[in-house]
Scaffold this motif. Structure first.
Motif, PDB file in Angstrom:
ATOM      1  N   THR A 115      24.957 -42.372  64.045  1.00  0.00           N
ATOM      2  CA  THR A 115      24.596 -41.841  64.730  1.00  0.00           C
ATOM      3  C   THR A 115      23.569 -40.736  64.782  1.00  0.00           C
ATOM      4  OG1 THR A 115      25.678 -42.212  66.339  1.00  0.00           O
ATOM      5  CG2 THR A 115      23.786 -44.818  66.186  1.00  0.00           C
ATOM      6  N   ASN A 117      22.698 -38.474  63.201  1.00  0.00           N
ATOM      7  CA  ASN A 117      21.277 -38.313  62.856  1.00  0.00           C
ATOM      8  C   ASN A 117      20.128 -38.226  63.808  1.00  0.00           C
ATOM      9  OD1 ASN A 117      21.786 -37.583  60.553  1.00  0.00           O
ATOM     10  ND2 ASN A 117      20.004 -39.801  59.287  1.00  0.00           N
ATOM     11  N   GLY A 118      20.068 -39.298  65.056  1.00  0.00           N
ATOM     12  CA  GLY A 118      19.638 -38.649  66.168  1.00  0.00           C
ATOM     13  C   GLY A 118      19.553 -37.596  67.080  1.00  0.00           C
ATOM     14  N   ASN A 281      25.499 -43.113  71.145  1.00  0.00           N
ATOM     15  CA  ASN A 281      23.772 -43.004  71.077  1.00  0.00           C
ATOM     16  C   ASN A 281      23.175 -42.758  72.295  1.00  0.00           C
ATOM     17  OD1 ASN A 281      21.500 -42.356  69.417  1.00  0.00           O
ATOM     18  ND2 ASN A 281      21.549 -44.691  69.703  1.00  0.00           N
ATOM     19  N   THR A 339      12.724 -41.947  67.426  1.00  0.00           N
ATOM     20  CA  THR A 339      13.857 -42.909  66.436  1.00  0.00           C
ATOM     21  C   THR A 339      14.156 -43.155  65.696  1.00  0.00           C
ATOM     22  OG1 THR A 339      14.370 -43.048  69.222  1.00  0.00           O
ATOM     23  CG2 THR A 339      14.570 -44.633  67.534  1.00  0.00           C
ATOM     24  N   PHE A 343      16.716 -43.423  62.456  1.00  0.00           N
ATOM     25  CA  PHE A 343      17.923 -44.865  62.507  1.00  0.00           C
ATOM     26  C   PHE A 343      17.021 -45.689  61.421  1.00  0.00           C
ATOM     27  CE2 PHE A 343      19.180 -43.304  66.286  1.00  0.00           C
ATOM     28  CZ  PHE A 343      20.277 -42.403  66.503  1.00  0.00           C
ATOM     29  N   LYS A 344      15.572 -45.365  61.017  1.00  0.00           N
ATOM     30  CA  LYS A 344      15.502 -46.847  60.336  1.00  0.00           C
ATOM     31  C   LYS A 344      16.019 -47.170  59.056  1.00  0.00           C
ATOM     32  CE  LYS A 344      13.231 -43.114  56.608  1.00  0.00           C
ATOM     33  NZ  LYS A 344      12.232 -42.303  55.904  1.00  0.00           N
ATOM     34  N   ASP A 346      18.858 -48.536  59.848  1.00  0.00           N
ATOM     35  CA  ASP A 346      20.572 -48.127  59.959  1.00  0.00           C
ATOM     36  C   ASP A 346      20.347 -49.207  61.582  1.00  0.00           C
ATOM     37  OD1 ASP A 346      22.297 -46.186  59.549  1.00  0.00           O
ATOM     38  OD2 ASP A 346      20.650 -45.060  60.916  1.00  0.00           O
ATOM     39  N   VAL A 350      20.167 -50.782  66.415  1.00  0.00           N
ATOM     40  CA  VAL A 350      20.629 -49.847  67.043  1.00  0.00           C
ATOM     41  C   VAL A 350      18.697 -49.257  67.454  1.00  0.00           C
ATOM     42  CG1 VAL A 350      20.979 -46.682  65.587  1.00  0.00           C
ATOM     43  CG2 VAL A 350      22.089 -48.684  65.338  1.00  0.00           C
ATOM     44  N   ILE A 351      17.806 -49.321  66.783  1.00  0.00           N
ATOM     45  CA  ILE A 351      16.373 -48.514  67.676  1.00  0.00           C
ATOM     46  C   ILE A 351      15.818 -49.222  68.552  1.00  0.00           C
ATOM     47  CG2 ILE A 351      13.953 -48.752  66.928  1.00  0.00           C
ATOM     48  CD1 ILE A 351      14.363 -48.181  64.255  1.00  0.00           C
ATOM     49  N   SER A 354      18.215 -47.493  70.979  1.00  0.00           N
ATOM     50  CA  SER A 354      17.387 -46.209  71.676  1.00  0.00           C
ATOM     51  C   SER A 354      16.727 -46.429  72.553  1.00  0.00           C
ATOM     52  CB  SER A 354      17.626 -45.931  69.714  1.00  0.00           C
ATOM     53  OG  SER A 354      18.415 -45.607  69.205  1.00  0.00           O
TER      54      SER A 354
END
Length: 383
Positions: A115, A117-118, A281, A339, A343-344, A346, A350-351, A354
């Motif tokens: 995570t 990348n967030g 995250n 977001t 997380f596209k 992941d 996760v989205i 978030s």
């Protein structure tokens, strides 16, 4: 400090837009967790031309939002708070702190994980919500703080745009990118030759968007690029830039951003939703927005004033800057937008977690900011 007509109009539209955003978000969350949950969520996932309705809103309509942000940034640079480097330094430094510190907090918790990348998520400020909350305090808020928060949020949006362009672009199709920039170059020539008719710029913008979409760079960047090739002139009411910016205010505030909010907050909240809040995250997002934003804005602003780069407006105190920094922790639109990019690949879980973290952090930030500013500013006698 006297507010210009343009700024007053902008502030009022963002004020009403922020209240509308809150309303539609509550409605969307309610419908997504009602008896029509399946049908409601399925509607936003309906495909039109190989893309879902939500995708068209995020990659298409949001380009118009970024176009307006670009036009506002251009106006601020020529005639607004950013035209004078001495005045601009305070919100610039505040915005830098409000991006660096939250990202640092997030990375401290998530570096080396899936995570990481967030990191861009808690860097963003939702200008409509932030100004909407500020407006609830009425005339007790001085113009200098309104301008500081607005300039900071606009700079913050520019930072978010750069983050999207630099860190959320996976592969680049250079042929399409070159074509997009070639069209932009042609529009720049029209600008220099004093062509003020908006039609060729808007048609060219559509083509730039298409090639940018197929280049790998996020298509919404088109909006900002297009803004800077549209003739600004003297910035008067008859100029192309002013007319377009004036026209876009209400559609963006009352149609585009509410649609984005509705489409991206149709979150089915299950009984175990709170378990997602213990993930690093989610903790990084909440701490980044609630703690990192006000801390970064306050510290960097204080540093800029301490070393003599700028001065604190006479009618403001440091506790007021801290309160404005708390409002900067309302991420919402831009945080959700980043977001989706971060997380596209992941998974939806996760989205979803978030988004829930963003909503909670934005609510806490808005509440704390409102209370802080209400306590630090005395209400006028006729309030």
């Amino acid at each position: 400090m006297r507010l210009t007509n343009t700024f007053t109009e902008f502030f009022k539209s963002e004020k009403a837009g922020g209240i509308l955003l809150l309303f539609v978000t509550i409605i969307s969350l309610s419908l997504a967790n009602s008896q029509i949950q399946t049908e409601y969520i399925a509607f936003w996932n309906t495909e039109i031309g190989h893309h879902s309705i939500t995708h068209w809103i995020n990659d298409g309509l949001m380009t118009i939002f970024f176009l307006m942000i670009g036009l506002e940034l251009e106006r601020e640079m020529y005639h607004g708070e950013l035209a004078n480097i001495k005045n601009a330094a305070l919100p610039i430094f505040g915005a830098l702190g409000g991006m660096i510190v939250p990202a640092g907090i997030f990375l401290a918790l998530n570096y080396g994980t899936i995570t990481q990348n967030g990191a861009g998520i808690p860097m963003a400020t939702d200008i409509a919500f932030a100004i909407g909350v500020l407006s609830l305090l009425g005339d007790r808020i001085p113009a200098s703080l309104k301008i500081f928060l607005t300039a900071l949020a606009v700079i913050d949006d520019l930072g978010a745009i750069l983050v999207i362009a630099l860190f959320y672009t996976e592969t680049i199709a250079y042929n399409n990118l070159l074509i997009a920039f070639a069209i932009m170059g042609f529009l720049f020539i029209l600008n220099r030759r004093k062509v003020h008719n908006l039609i060729p710029y808007l048609i060219g913008g559509v083509f730039i968007w298409y090639f940018m979409l197929n280049s790998g760079v996020h298509a919404t960047i088109t909006g900002v690029l297009l803004a800077f090739v549209i003739p600004f002139g003297d910035g008067g009411k008859k100029t192309s830039s002013y007319r377009l910016q004036h026209f876009l205010h209400k559609p963006v505030a009352f149609i585009i951003l509410p649609l984005f909010a509705i489409a991206n907050t149709c979150i089915a909240i299950n009984t175990n939703w709170h378990e997602g809040l213990i993930h690093l995250n989610s903790i990084g997002i909440i701490l980044g927005l609630v703690v990192g934003k006000p801390l970064g804005i306050f510290l960097f602003s204080f540093l800029a004033v301490s070393i003599g780069i700028c001065t604190l407006p006479k009618d403001l105190k440091w506790k007021n800057i801290l309160g404005a920094g708390m409002l900067g922790g309302i991420g919402f639109t831009m945080s959700i937008f980043i977001t989706l990019l971060a997380f596209k690949n992941d998974g939806e879980e996760v989205i979803t977690y978030s988004k829930i973290a963003i909503l909670i952090a934005s609510f806490i930030s808005g509440t704390f900011g409102f209370i802080c500013l209400k306590l630090t500013f005395k209400a006028p006698k006729n309030d």
